[in-house]
Design a protein around this motif. Structure first.
Motif, PDB file in Angstrom:
ATOM      1  N   GLY A   1     -11.716 -10.898   5.001  1.00 11.85           N
ATOM      2  CA  GLY A   1     -12.315  -9.867   5.839  1.00 11.85           C
ATOM      3  C   GLY A   1     -11.305  -9.076   6.641  1.00 11.85           C
ATOM      4  O   GLY A   1     -11.665  -8.125   7.330  1.00 11.85           O
ATOM      5  N   ALA A   2     -10.020  -9.451   6.554  1.00 11.85           N
ATOM      6  CA  ALA A   2      -8.971  -8.759   7.312  1.00 11.85           C
ATOM      7  C   ALA A   2      -8.353  -7.649   6.474  1.00 11.85           C
ATOM      8  O   ALA A   2      -8.341  -7.714   5.237  1.00 11.85           O
ATOM      9  N   TYR A   3      -7.838  -6.636   7.154  1.00 10.69           N
ATOM     10  CA  TYR A   3      -7.140  -5.547   6.484  1.00 10.69           C
ATOM     11  C   TYR A   3      -6.201  -4.890   7.478  1.00 10.69           C
ATOM     12  O   TYR A   3      -6.233  -5.181   8.689  1.00 10.69           O
ATOM     13  N   THR A   4      -5.351  -4.005   7.001  1.00 21.40           N
ATOM     14  CA  THR A   4      -4.427  -3.252   7.853  1.00 21.40           C
ATOM     15  C   THR A   4      -4.845  -1.800   7.837  1.00 21.40           C
ATOM     16  O   THR A   4      -5.032  -1.213   6.755  1.00 21.40           O
ATOM     17  N   ASP A   5      -5.020  -1.210   9.017  1.00 17.97           N
ATOM     18  CA  ASP A   5      -5.495   0.173   9.076  1.00 17.97           C
ATOM     19  C   ASP A   5      -4.375   1.154   8.754  1.00 17.97           C
ATOM     20  O   ASP A   5      -3.219   0.761   8.504  1.00 17.97           O
ATOM     21  N   ALA A   6      -4.721   2.442   8.753  1.00 23.91           N
ATOM     22  CA  ALA A   6      -3.762   3.479   8.378  1.00 23.91           C
ATOM     23  C   ALA A   6      -2.554   3.502   9.302  1.00 23.91           C
ATOM     24  O   ALA A   6      -1.469   3.940   8.902  1.00 23.91           O
ATOM     25  N   GLY A   7      -2.717   3.009  10.521  1.00 27.98           N
ATOM     26  CA  GLY A   7      -1.602   2.970  11.466  1.00 27.98           C
ATOM     27  C   GLY A   7      -0.786   1.697  11.397  1.00 27.98           C
ATOM     28  O   GLY A   7       0.112   1.484  12.214  1.00 27.98           O
ATOM     29  N   GLY A   8      -1.112   0.837  10.427  1.00 35.40           N
ATOM     30  CA  GLY A   8      -0.367  -0.401  10.266  1.00 35.40           C
ATOM     31  C   GLY A   8      -0.830  -1.528  11.174  1.00 35.40           C
ATOM     32  O   GLY A   8      -0.175  -2.575  11.261  1.00 35.40           O
ATOM     33  N   LYS A   9      -1.966  -1.359  11.831  1.00 38.92           N
ATOM     34  CA  LYS A   9      -2.462  -2.368  12.764  1.00 38.92           C
ATOM     35  C   LYS A   9      -3.446  -3.309  12.076  1.00 38.92           C
ATOM     36  O   LYS A   9      -4.350  -2.861  11.387  1.00 38.92           O
TER      37      LYS A   9
ATOM     38  N   LEU B   1      14.038   5.372   2.147  1.00 36.14           N
ATOM     39  CA  LEU B   1      13.827   4.497   1.003  1.00 36.14           C
ATOM     40  C   LEU B   1      13.666   3.048   1.446  1.00 36.14           C
ATOM     41  O   LEU B   1      12.822   2.301   0.931  1.00 36.14           O
ATOM     42  N   ALA B   2      14.453   2.671   2.443  1.00 37.26           N
ATOM     43  CA  ALA B   2      14.367   1.300   2.946  1.00 37.26           C
ATOM     44  C   ALA B   2      13.005   1.040   3.566  1.00 37.26           C
ATOM     45  O   ALA B   2      12.385  -0.013   3.361  1.00 37.26           O
ATOM     46  N   CYS B   3      12.486   2.015   4.340  1.00 38.36           N
ATOM     47  CA  CYS B   3      11.166   1.875   4.969  1.00 38.36           C
ATOM     48  C   CYS B   3      10.075   1.771   3.911  1.00 38.36           C
ATOM     49  O   CYS B   3       9.154   0.961   4.027  1.00 38.36           O
ATOM     50  N   GLN B   4      10.205   2.618   2.863  1.00 35.95           N
ATOM     51  CA  GLN B   4       9.203   2.573   1.811  1.00 35.95           C
ATOM     52  C   GLN B   4       9.228   1.227   1.100  1.00 35.95           C
ATOM     53  O   GLN B   4       8.186   0.679   0.746  1.00 35.95           O
ATOM     54  N   ALA B   5      10.430   0.690   0.930  1.00 37.25           N
ATOM     55  CA  ALA B   5      10.530  -0.602   0.263  1.00 37.25           C
ATOM     56  C   ALA B   5       9.887  -1.692   1.090  1.00 37.25           C
ATOM     57  O   ALA B   5       9.236  -2.600   0.571  1.00 37.25           O
ATOM     58  N   LEU B   6      10.058  -1.598   2.448  1.00 43.53           N
ATOM     59  CA  LEU B   6       9.439  -2.592   3.314  1.00 43.53           C
ATOM     60  C   LEU B   6       7.923  -2.449   3.314  1.00 43.53           C
ATOM     61  O   LEU B   6       7.175  -3.427   3.328  1.00 43.53           O
ATOM     62  N   ALA B   7       7.452  -1.194   3.310  1.00 42.06           N
ATOM     63  CA  ALA B   7       6.010  -0.952   3.400  1.00 42.06           C
ATOM     64  C   ALA B   7       5.301  -1.292   2.094  1.00 42.06           C
ATOM     65  O   ALA B   7       4.156  -1.735   2.108  1.00 42.06           O
ATOM     66  N   ALA B   8       5.958  -1.058   0.973  1.00 40.47           N
ATOM     67  CA  ALA B   8       5.299  -1.270  -0.315  1.00 40.47           C
ATOM     68  C   ALA B   8       6.263  -1.989  -1.259  1.00 40.47           C
ATOM     69  O   ALA B   8       6.947  -1.359  -2.057  1.00 40.47           O
ATOM     70  N   PRO B   9       6.378  -3.319  -1.131  1.00 38.46           N
ATOM     71  CA  PRO B   9       7.270  -4.067  -2.013  1.00 38.46           C
ATOM     72  C   PRO B   9       6.834  -3.912  -3.459  1.00 38.46           C
ATOM     73  O   PRO B   9       5.657  -3.693  -3.749  1.00 38.46           O
TER      74      PRO B   9
ATOM     75  N   LEU C   1     -15.863   2.226   4.157  1.00 42.98           N
ATOM     76  CA  LEU C   1     -15.072   3.043   3.249  1.00 42.98           C
ATOM     77  C   LEU C   1     -13.872   3.687   3.933  1.00 42.98           C
ATOM     78  O   LEU C   1     -12.731   3.592   3.442  1.00 42.98           O
ATOM     79  N   GLU C   2     -14.076   4.351   5.059  1.00 46.07           N
ATOM     80  CA  GLU C   2     -12.962   4.991   5.748  1.00 46.07           C
ATOM     81  C   GLU C   2     -11.958   3.987   6.299  1.00 46.07           C
ATOM     82  O   GLU C   2     -10.740   4.175   6.129  1.00 46.07           O
ATOM     83  N   PRO C   3     -12.391   2.914   6.954  1.00 47.32           N
ATOM     84  CA  PRO C   3     -11.406   1.935   7.425  1.00 47.32           C
ATOM     85  C   PRO C   3     -10.542   1.348   6.314  1.00 47.32           C
ATOM     86  O   PRO C   3      -9.351   1.084   6.526  1.00 47.32           O
ATOM     87  N   LEU C   4     -11.119   1.139   5.135  1.00 43.81           N
ATOM     88  CA  LEU C   4     -10.356   0.560   4.037  1.00 43.81           C
ATOM     89  C   LEU C   4      -9.583   1.602   3.232  1.00 43.81           C
ATOM     90  O   LEU C   4      -8.863   1.248   2.288  1.00 43.81           O
ATOM     91  N   GLY C   5      -9.726   2.876   3.579  1.00 38.83           N
ATOM     92  CA  GLY C   5      -9.033   3.926   2.842  1.00 38.83           C
ATOM     93  C   GLY C   5      -9.647   4.233   1.499  1.00 38.83           C
ATOM     94  O   GLY C   5      -8.982   4.762   0.600  1.00 38.83           O
ATOM     95  N   MET C   6     -10.949   3.936   1.345  1.00 39.24           N
ATOM     96  CA  MET C   6     -11.643   4.199   0.072  1.00 39.24           C
ATOM     97  C   MET C   6     -12.177   5.634   0.091  1.00 39.24           C
ATOM     98  O   MET C   6     -13.383   5.884   0.104  1.00 39.24           O
ATOM     99  N   ARG C   7     -11.250   6.576   0.070  1.00 42.65           N
ATOM    100  CA  ARG C   7     -11.605   7.987   0.307  1.00 42.65           C
ATOM    101  C   ARG C   7     -12.315   8.638  -0.866  1.00 42.65           C
ATOM    102  O   ARG C   7     -13.024   9.624  -0.702  1.00 42.65           O
ATOM    103  N   ASP C   8     -12.096   8.118  -2.055  1.00 43.29           N
ATOM    104  CA  ASP C   8     -12.704   8.738  -3.232  1.00 43.29           C
ATOM    105  C   ASP C   8     -14.121   8.243  -3.496  1.00 43.29           C
ATOM    106  O   ASP C   8     -14.862   8.860  -4.263  1.00 43.29           O
ATOM    107  N   THR C   9     -14.514   7.128  -2.898  1.00 45.17           N
ATOM    108  CA  THR C   9     -15.800   6.515  -3.201  1.00 45.17           C
ATOM    109  C   THR C   9     -16.949   7.385  -2.700  1.00 45.17           C
ATOM    110  O   THR C   9     -16.889   7.934  -1.599  1.00 45.17           O
ATOM    111  N   ARG C  10     -17.995   7.497  -3.509  1.00 46.42           N
ATOM    112  CA  ARG C  10     -19.154   8.337  -3.189  1.00 46.42           C
ATOM    113  C   ARG C  10     -20.401   7.460  -3.055  1.00 46.42           C
ATOM    114  O   ARG C  10     -20.564   6.474  -3.766  1.00 46.42           O
ATOM    115  N   TYR C  11     -21.292   7.871  -2.146  1.00 46.53           N
ATOM    116  CA  TYR C  11     -22.497   7.104  -1.840  1.00 46.53           C
ATOM    117  C   TYR C  11     -23.404   6.947  -3.053  1.00 46.53           C
ATOM    118  O   TYR C  11     -23.973   5.896  -3.306  1.00 46.53           O
ATOM    119  N   ASN C  12     -23.559   8.004  -3.820  1.00 44.05           N
ATOM    120  CA  ASN C  12     -24.258   7.963  -5.109  1.00 44.05           C
ATOM    121  C   ASN C  12     -23.908   9.250  -5.856  1.00 44.05           C
ATOM    122  O   ASN C  12     -23.080  10.043  -5.384  1.00 44.05           O
TER     123      ASN C  12
END
Length: 539
Positions: A283-291, A19-27, A215-226
């Motif tokens: 233009g900055a973001y954090t990847d799925a690994g937190g980097k 729970l503590a980790c989740q709180a840190l990751a997603a305030p 799309l994949e780097p930003l985690g936009m997994r549901d987005t479709r090309y058309n």
């Protein structure tokens, strides 16, 4: 006190750590400001006023998702509700993705926005040799090419069987109505050319480039090309249009497979929240690994958000919209740029058969708002966006629903008056100069191609050979003028069809013009110059 076993205490410690980790990751998201405490009721009021089946809204502030919600139904005759992951066509909000793709390639040294288009696409041609030679990649994004408003849109609107390459190659015959870099005129077709530049520079299809680099780097997994890329079971909204500007009905799902770079994407407010966060973070973001990662450089974003083409500022249609009138207005690289209550905005809207949307960023306040709707009235997304903006920019509490409702009523009344003027100018009891069979022929426009007029059952029918939806009946108006009433009434694009005759009484040319001023500008019938195609074996 009862004792606790070691195993139980260990599990409790582990659960507490998780729970503590989740709180840190997603305030927890900050509380909504006072003006948005009744936001759900406000959006529902907007839905009712503008007769919108479904709306989805997301708000991002200071890097956090403050709100992600859906309102209404995905489809009117089904119980499924719109939620934060419901997919809508975002239409021209796709343009910012195309611009970002070019910026990524520019950062990698694979192109420059100052490159000539012909350096990447040697076959590229505009109607004027000077424009062909001097057109730069940046010009593809900035609506200053000399093309008229929506010029060439019929090559893919409301759907054709031309390929992306064929659409771009037909630009050589699309007329220029203004001077190169002389004025703003919104177009879509050059974003299809930008799409081809991206493919040439990257060595990938545009679809793959978008998926793997954005799309994949930003985690936009549901987005479709058309819409062609939608999958069975996708949580997707049905778009609705008011046929004849009156009766709400479903609009057929369409795909811009040939100009996807201008407006193809389907997305949700959940996915678009990630896009907003990245944009607001330069233009900055954090990847799925937190980097920490960067999609494009801060320098490139500054260029995207700098005015390339000044835009005219019109007076508000009703007094209540006076606060919305900007002090400056221009187009950058895939973004409109203006101010509201003293703050700079980077924003864009999107229009699609049955769906319209708006994305708005306030960089100074790290604020982003996206509104997706399943109807064609822009007043809905405007009213929702402005309520959210006022809440964060200390604006007065304003009934934007009433303001945009008044603007809509005025627009519809103006359209009615325009039709009455046409009726008043119509000469009564006239007849066509020729027998109906004499108007029936195949006509050709240099940039669109063939339009066929046939006599069927004592009536004339018009069919755009490359556009499945553009089929309708010609009804006599006066003299040698007709009105084409399209079978698909949701198009709201009926047009006058005027036949010009030669001295010998043969059809020399056909011109068209939309009947209603509320017809979407992408129906650029007025640019067509249709001439009869000689019959085989004829002179």
């Amino acid at each position: 006190m009862r004792s606790t076993s070691l195993a139980t205490r260990g599990a409790g410690l582990l659960f507490g750590a998780l729970l503590a980790c989740q709180a840190l990751a997603a305030p927890p998201a900050p509380e909504l400001p006072a003006q948005l405490q009744d936001f759900d009721a406000y959006v529902e009021g907007v839905r009712q006023r503008f007769d919108v089946p479904g709306i989805a809204v997301a708000i991002v502030k200071d890097g956090q998702i403050v709100l992600e919600r859906g309102y209404g139904l995905r489809q009117l005759d089904r119980p499924e509700k719109v939620d934060a992951r419901t997919l809508f066509a975002i239409a021209s909000n796709t343009k910012a993705f195309t611009s970002a793709s070019l910026s990524i390639l520019a950062d990698e040294g694979k192109l420059s926005l100052d490159d000539r288009v012909i350096d990447h696409l040697p076959w590229f041609r505009m109607a004027d040799p000077y424009v062909t030679r001097e057109m730069r990649v940046r010009d593809l994004l900035a609506h200053r090419s000399g093309l008229g408003l929506g010029a060439g849109d019929l090559l893919y609107w409301p759907g054709t069987d031309y390929s992306t390459l064929e659409v771009a190659q037909r630009l050589r015959d699309v007329p220029l109505s203004g001077s190169f870099r002389g004025q703003y005129a919104y177009d879509n077709i050059l974003y299809g050319v930008a799409q081809l530049v991206i493919e040439q520079a990257s060595g990938q299809s545009y679809e793959r480039f978008l998926r793997t680099r954005i799309l994949e780097p930003l985690g936009m997994r549901d987005t479709r090309y058309n819409s062609d890329a939608l999958k069975p079971g996708d949580n997707v909204a049905t778009g609705y249009a008011k046929a004849d500007f009156k009766d709400l009905q479903p609009a057929p799902r369409m795909a811009w497979g040939n100009v996807s770079g201008a407006g193809g994407l389907y997305s949700s407010v959940h996915d678009m929240s990630q896009w907003l966060r990245m944009q607001l973070d330069g233009g900055a973001y954090t990847d799925a690994g937190g980097k920490p990662q960067r999609l494009f450089s801060a320098q490139r974003q500054k260029a995207m958000w700098s005015i390339v083409t000044p835009m005219p500022i019109s007076e508000p249609s009703v007094p209540a919209l006076a606060p919305v009138r900007p002090n400056f207005l221009g187009y950058g690289e895939g973004w409109q740029l203006s101010d509201y209550r003293g703050r700079k905005l980077a924003w864009h809207t999107g229009g699609w058969p049955g769906m319209v949307s708006r994305v708005t960023l306030v960089p100074e306040h790290k604020l982003g708002i996206v509104v997706l709707t399943s109807a064609e009235l822009s007043g809905a997304f405007q009213a929702v966006t402005l309520r959210a903006l006022d809440a964060y920019l200390d604006g007065p509490r304003t009934d934007w629903t009433a303001a945009y409702g008044a603007a809509l009523d005025k627009s519809l009344a103006k359209s009615d008056d325009d039709w009455k003027q046409h009726q008043a100018a119509r000469a009564p009891n006239t007849q066509p100069s020729l027998a109906l069979a004499k108007y029936a022929a195949t006509y050709c426009d240099p940039w669109y191609g063939d339009v066929v007029i046939e006599q069927q059952g004592g009536k004339l029918r018009m069919r755009f050979a490359r556009s499945e939806a553009l089929v309708g009946e010609l009804q006599h108006w006066q003299y040698d003028s007709f009105i084409v009433r399209w079978d698909q009434r949701w198009l709201n694009a009926d047009a006058f069809v005027d036949f010009s005759l030669s001295a010998d009484g043969a059809v020399r040319e056909v011109r068209m013009e939309s009947v209603s001023p509320n017809t979407d500008f992408s129906f650029d019938f007025h640019d067509l110059r249709l001439t009869p195609v000689p019959a085989k074996g004829g002179g």
